[in-house]
Design a protein around this motif. Sequence first.
Motif, PDB file in Angstrom:
ATOM      1  N   GLY A 180       0.809  -1.223   0.000  1.00 25.57           N
ATOM      2  CA  GLY A 180       0.000   0.000   0.000  1.00 25.57           C
ATOM      3  C   GLY A 180       0.841   1.270   0.000  1.00 25.57           C
ATOM      4  N   THR A 181       2.156   1.146   0.157  1.00 26.26           N
ATOM      5  CA  THR A 181       3.032   2.307   0.130  1.00 26.26           C
ATOM      6  C   THR A 181       2.976   2.921  -1.264  1.00 26.26           C
ATOM      7  OG1 THR A 181       4.490   1.277   1.751  1.00 26.26           O
ATOM      8  CG2 THR A 181       5.406   3.102   0.477  1.00 26.26           C
ATOM      9  N   ASP A 182       2.765   4.243  -1.323  1.00 21.82           N
ATOM     10  CA  ASP A 182       2.620   4.913  -2.606  1.00 21.82           C
ATOM     11  C   ASP A 182       3.640   6.036  -2.719  1.00 21.82           C
ATOM     12  OD1 ASP A 182       1.523   5.601  -5.063  1.00 21.82           O
ATOM     13  OD2 ASP A 182      -0.016   6.877  -4.174  1.00 21.82           O
ATOM     14  N   PRO A 183       4.540   5.984  -3.663  1.00 24.71           N
ATOM     15  CA  PRO A 183       4.753   4.928  -4.641  1.00 24.71           C
ATOM     16  C   PRO A 183       5.650   3.833  -4.078  1.00 24.71           C
ATOM     17  CG  PRO A 183       6.239   6.726  -5.121  1.00 24.71           C
ATOM     18  CD  PRO A 183       5.412   7.139  -3.927  1.00 24.71           C
ATOM     19  N   SER A 184       5.549   2.674  -4.670  1.00 19.22           N
ATOM     20  CA  SER A 184       6.429   1.552  -4.345  1.00 19.22           C
ATOM     21  C   SER A 184       6.610   0.739  -5.622  1.00 19.22           C
ATOM     22  CB  SER A 184       5.852   0.705  -3.205  1.00 19.22           C
ATOM     23  OG  SER A 184       4.623   0.121  -3.580  1.00 19.22           O
ATOM     24  N   PHE A 185       7.221  -0.421  -5.496  1.00 17.42           N
ATOM     25  CA  PHE A 185       7.468  -1.280  -6.654  1.00 17.42           C
ATOM     26  C   PHE A 185       7.090  -2.710  -6.305  1.00 17.42           C
ATOM     27  CE2 PHE A 185      10.380   2.247  -6.882  1.00 17.42           C
ATOM     28  CZ  PHE A 185      10.297   2.648  -8.212  1.00 17.42           C
ATOM     29  N   THR A 186       6.734  -3.473  -7.332  1.00 16.21           N
ATOM     30  CA  THR A 186       6.474  -4.893  -7.191  1.00 16.21           C
ATOM     31  C   THR A 186       7.585  -5.626  -7.930  1.00 16.21           C
ATOM     32  OG1 THR A 186       4.098  -4.477  -7.203  1.00 16.21           O
ATOM     33  CG2 THR A 186       4.804  -6.737  -7.614  1.00 16.21           C
ATOM     34  N   VAL A 187       8.139  -6.665  -7.302  1.00 16.96           N
ATOM     35  CA  VAL A 187       9.185  -7.445  -7.955  1.00 16.96           C
ATOM     36  C   VAL A 187       8.530  -8.243  -9.090  1.00 16.96           C
ATOM     37  CG1 VAL A 187      10.912  -9.270  -7.683  1.00 16.96           C
ATOM     38  CG2 VAL A 187      10.574  -7.596  -5.852  1.00 16.96           C
ATOM     39  N   GLY A 188       9.019  -8.005 -10.311  1.00 12.63           N
ATOM     40  CA  GLY A 188       8.497  -8.703 -11.484  1.00 12.63           C
ATOM     41  C   GLY A 188       9.342  -9.900 -11.863  1.00 12.63           C
ATOM     42  N   ALA A 189      10.642  -9.844 -11.528  1.00 13.39           N
ATOM     43  CA  ALA A 189      11.544 -10.960 -11.835  1.00 13.39           C
ATOM     44  C   ALA A 189      12.809 -10.813 -11.009  1.00 13.39           C
ATOM     45  CB  ALA A 189      11.895 -10.992 -13.317  1.00 13.39           C
ATOM     46  N   VAL A 190      13.414 -11.953 -10.680  1.00 10.40           N
ATOM     47  CA  VAL A 190      14.716 -12.006 -10.020  1.00 10.40           C
ATOM     48  C   VAL A 190      15.631 -12.748 -10.991  1.00 10.40           C
ATOM     49  CG1 VAL A 190      16.007 -12.778  -8.006  1.00 10.40           C
ATOM     50  CG2 VAL A 190      13.606 -12.108  -7.750  1.00 10.40           C
ATOM     51  N   LEU A 191      16.661 -12.053 -11.484  1.00 12.13           N
ATOM     52  CA  LEU A 191      17.498 -12.601 -12.553  1.00 12.13           C
ATOM     53  C   LEU A 191      18.976 -12.597 -12.183  1.00 12.13           C
ATOM     54  CD1 LEU A 191      15.935 -10.536 -15.495  1.00 12.13           C
ATOM     55  CD2 LEU A 191      15.335 -12.857 -14.819  1.00 12.13           C
ATOM     56  N   ASP A 192      19.746 -13.370 -12.943  1.00 13.33           N
ATOM     57  CA  ASP A 192      21.201 -13.250 -12.875  1.00 13.33           C
ATOM     58  C   ASP A 192      21.567 -11.897 -13.484  1.00 13.33           C
ATOM     59  OD1 ASP A 192      21.557 -15.768 -11.759  1.00 13.33           O
ATOM     60  OD2 ASP A 192      21.697 -16.740 -13.725  1.00 13.33           O
ATOM     61  N   SER A 193      22.719 -11.377 -13.121  1.00 11.46           N
ATOM     62  CA  SER A 193      23.099 -10.037 -13.564  1.00 11.46           C
ATOM     63  C   SER A 193      23.323  -9.933 -15.066  1.00 11.46           C
ATOM     64  CB  SER A 193      24.349  -9.577 -12.823  1.00 11.46           C
ATOM     65  OG  SER A 193      25.405 -10.479 -13.069  1.00 11.46           O
ATOM     66  N   ASP A 194      23.517 -11.052 -15.753  1.00 11.62           N
ATOM     67  CA  ASP A 194      23.766 -11.000 -17.194  1.00 11.62           C
ATOM     68  C   ASP A 194      22.477 -11.097 -18.017  1.00 11.62           C
ATOM     69  OD1 ASP A 194      23.298 -13.625 -16.480  1.00 11.62           O
ATOM     70  OD2 ASP A 194      24.803 -14.459 -17.833  1.00 11.62           O
ATOM     71  N   ARG A 195      21.324 -11.189 -17.366  1.00  5.06           N
ATOM     72  CA  ARG A 195      20.045 -11.263 -18.079  1.00  5.06           C
ATOM     73  C   ARG A 195      19.314  -9.942 -17.974  1.00  5.06           C
ATOM     74  NH1 ARG A 195      16.714 -15.895 -16.132  1.00  5.06           N
ATOM     75  NH2 ARG A 195      15.390 -15.227 -17.845  1.00  5.06           N
ATOM     76  N   SER A 196      18.548  -9.614 -18.991  1.00  9.28           N
ATOM     77  CA  SER A 196      17.797  -8.358 -19.027  1.00  9.28           C
ATOM     78  C   SER A 196      16.352  -8.580 -18.607  1.00  9.28           C
ATOM     79  CB  SER A 196      17.810  -7.778 -20.442  1.00  9.28           C
ATOM     80  OG  SER A 196      19.114  -7.483 -20.835  1.00  9.28           O
ATOM     81  N   CYS A 197      15.732  -7.512 -18.159  1.00  7.60           N
ATOM     82  CA  CYS A 197      14.311  -7.563 -17.819  1.00  7.60           C
ATOM     83  C   CYS A 197      13.504  -7.740 -19.113  1.00  7.60           C
ATOM     84  CB  CYS A 197      13.908  -6.285 -17.102  1.00  7.60           C
ATOM     85  SG  CYS A 197      14.756  -6.073 -15.504  1.00  7.60           S
ATOM     86  N   ALA A 198      12.248  -8.191 -18.977  1.00  6.54           N
ATOM     87  CA  ALA A 198      11.409  -8.532 -20.130  1.00  6.54           C
ATOM     88  C   ALA A 198      11.174  -7.367 -21.085  1.00  6.54           C
ATOM     89  CB  ALA A 198      10.078  -9.108 -19.656  1.00  6.54           C
ATOM     90  N   ASN A 199      11.095  -6.150 -20.577  1.00  4.18           N
ATOM     91  CA  ASN A 199      10.986  -4.988 -21.462  1.00  4.18           C
ATOM     92  C   ASN A 199      11.568  -3.762 -20.778  1.00  4.18           C
ATOM     93  OD1 ASN A 199       8.921  -3.615 -19.949  1.00  4.18           O
ATOM     94  ND2 ASN A 199       7.322  -4.753 -21.020  1.00  4.18           N
ATOM     95  N   ALA A 200      11.650  -2.685 -21.518  1.00  2.00           N
ATOM     96  CA  ALA A 200      12.304  -1.469 -21.016  1.00  2.00           C
ATOM     97  C   ALA A 200      11.477  -0.723 -19.980  1.00  2.00           C
ATOM     98  CB  ALA A 200      12.624  -0.538 -22.189  1.00  2.00           C
ATOM     99  N   ASN A 201      10.226  -1.103 -19.776  1.00  8.63           N
ATOM    100  CA  ASN A 201       9.394  -0.421 -18.787  1.00  8.63           C
ATOM    101  C   ASN A 201       9.797  -0.769 -17.356  1.00  8.63           C
ATOM    102  OD1 ASN A 201       8.000   0.673 -20.916  1.00  8.63           O
ATOM    103  ND2 ASN A 201       6.281  -0.740 -20.779  1.00  8.63           N
ATOM    104  N   TYR A 202      10.428  -1.936 -17.172  1.00 11.75           N
ATOM    105  CA  TYR A 202      10.854  -2.328 -15.822  1.00 11.75           C
ATOM    106  C   TYR A 202      11.966  -1.404 -15.331  1.00 11.75           C
ATOM    107  CZ  TYR A 202       8.466  -6.835 -16.199  1.00 11.75           C
ATOM    108  OH  TYR A 202       7.526  -7.821 -16.317  1.00 11.75           O
ATOM    109  N   ILE A 203      11.982  -1.197 -14.036  1.00 12.91           N
ATOM    110  CA  ILE A 203      13.114  -0.535 -13.392  1.00 12.91           C
ATOM    111  C   ILE A 203      14.075  -1.669 -13.049  1.00 12.91           C
ATOM    112  CG2 ILE A 203      13.910   0.773 -11.394  1.00 12.91           C
ATOM    113  CD1 ILE A 203      12.189   2.431 -13.278  1.00 12.91           C
ATOM    114  N   SER A 204      15.271  -1.621 -13.611  1.00 13.12           N
ATOM    115  CA  SER A 204      16.265  -2.672 -13.382  1.00 13.12           C
ATOM    116  C   SER A 204      17.117  -2.261 -12.189  1.00 13.12           C
ATOM    117  CB  SER A 204      17.124  -2.819 -14.642  1.00 13.12           C
ATOM    118  OG  SER A 204      18.092  -3.801 -14.436  1.00 13.12           O
ATOM    119  N   TYR A 205      17.026  -3.041 -11.130  1.00 12.11           N
ATOM    120  CA  TYR A 205      17.816  -2.775  -9.929  1.00 12.11           C
ATOM    121  C   TYR A 205      18.913  -3.832  -9.835  1.00 12.11           C
ATOM    122  CZ  TYR A 205      19.280  -2.081  -5.153  1.00 12.11           C
ATOM    123  OH  TYR A 205      20.046  -1.847  -4.037  1.00 12.11           O
TER     124      TYR A 205
END
Length: 192
Positions: A83-108
């Motif tokens: 409920g914290t606004d704004p916050s983020f939802t984890v969409g994926a947990v990846l190895d550092s050499d893999r990219s997120c599914a699209n550019a809209n994700y915030i890559s941390y």
Amino acid sequence: MTNPQTTAQPAPAKTRWWRTKKVRLAFTIIGVSLILLAKFSLAEKREVQQATTAAKQEITSYLVGDCVALGADGQDVHRTDCGTDPSFTVGAVLDSDRSCANANYISYDWTLDHHAVGRLCLVENLTAGHCYHPTASGKNLEQTDCAISDDKAYKVVQRFDSAAAQCPADTTTYSYPAPVRAYCLAPTAGSD
């Protein structure tokens, strides 16, 4: 007169160069130094491996769907209430050499001594009717007044948590495949 027999003294044995006391001492010092260097190198390598393992365990403790917040500078992540606004939802947990599914994700990127050991792909967790502005780091968001003129700010007109997002024609669709989410965004009222 008697002939004194001279007994021939054997010539002193020549000491080989590697058997001299100084050379043996030098070899001993070099050997001990190499052993110590190897021990310190192995200890340091073991320490780095343990730290990397701990960092990987920490990043994999985040699950898809967990809610997180980024620090003000966008450099640290911590769990938060969804409920914290704004916050983020984890969409994926990846190895550092893999990219997120699209550019809209915030890559941390989870780093250890400036080396990435893993990556979280974060989806904005925003509220319809609220306006947001990116922070200086570009990774974080802050709520803003919708009446203020700001070229970078936007208003969340609608939020869909399903694949059937039908945004109005005067908005921009911003979507994520996992978790399935879409936002209909419009400029803030002050930036018209």
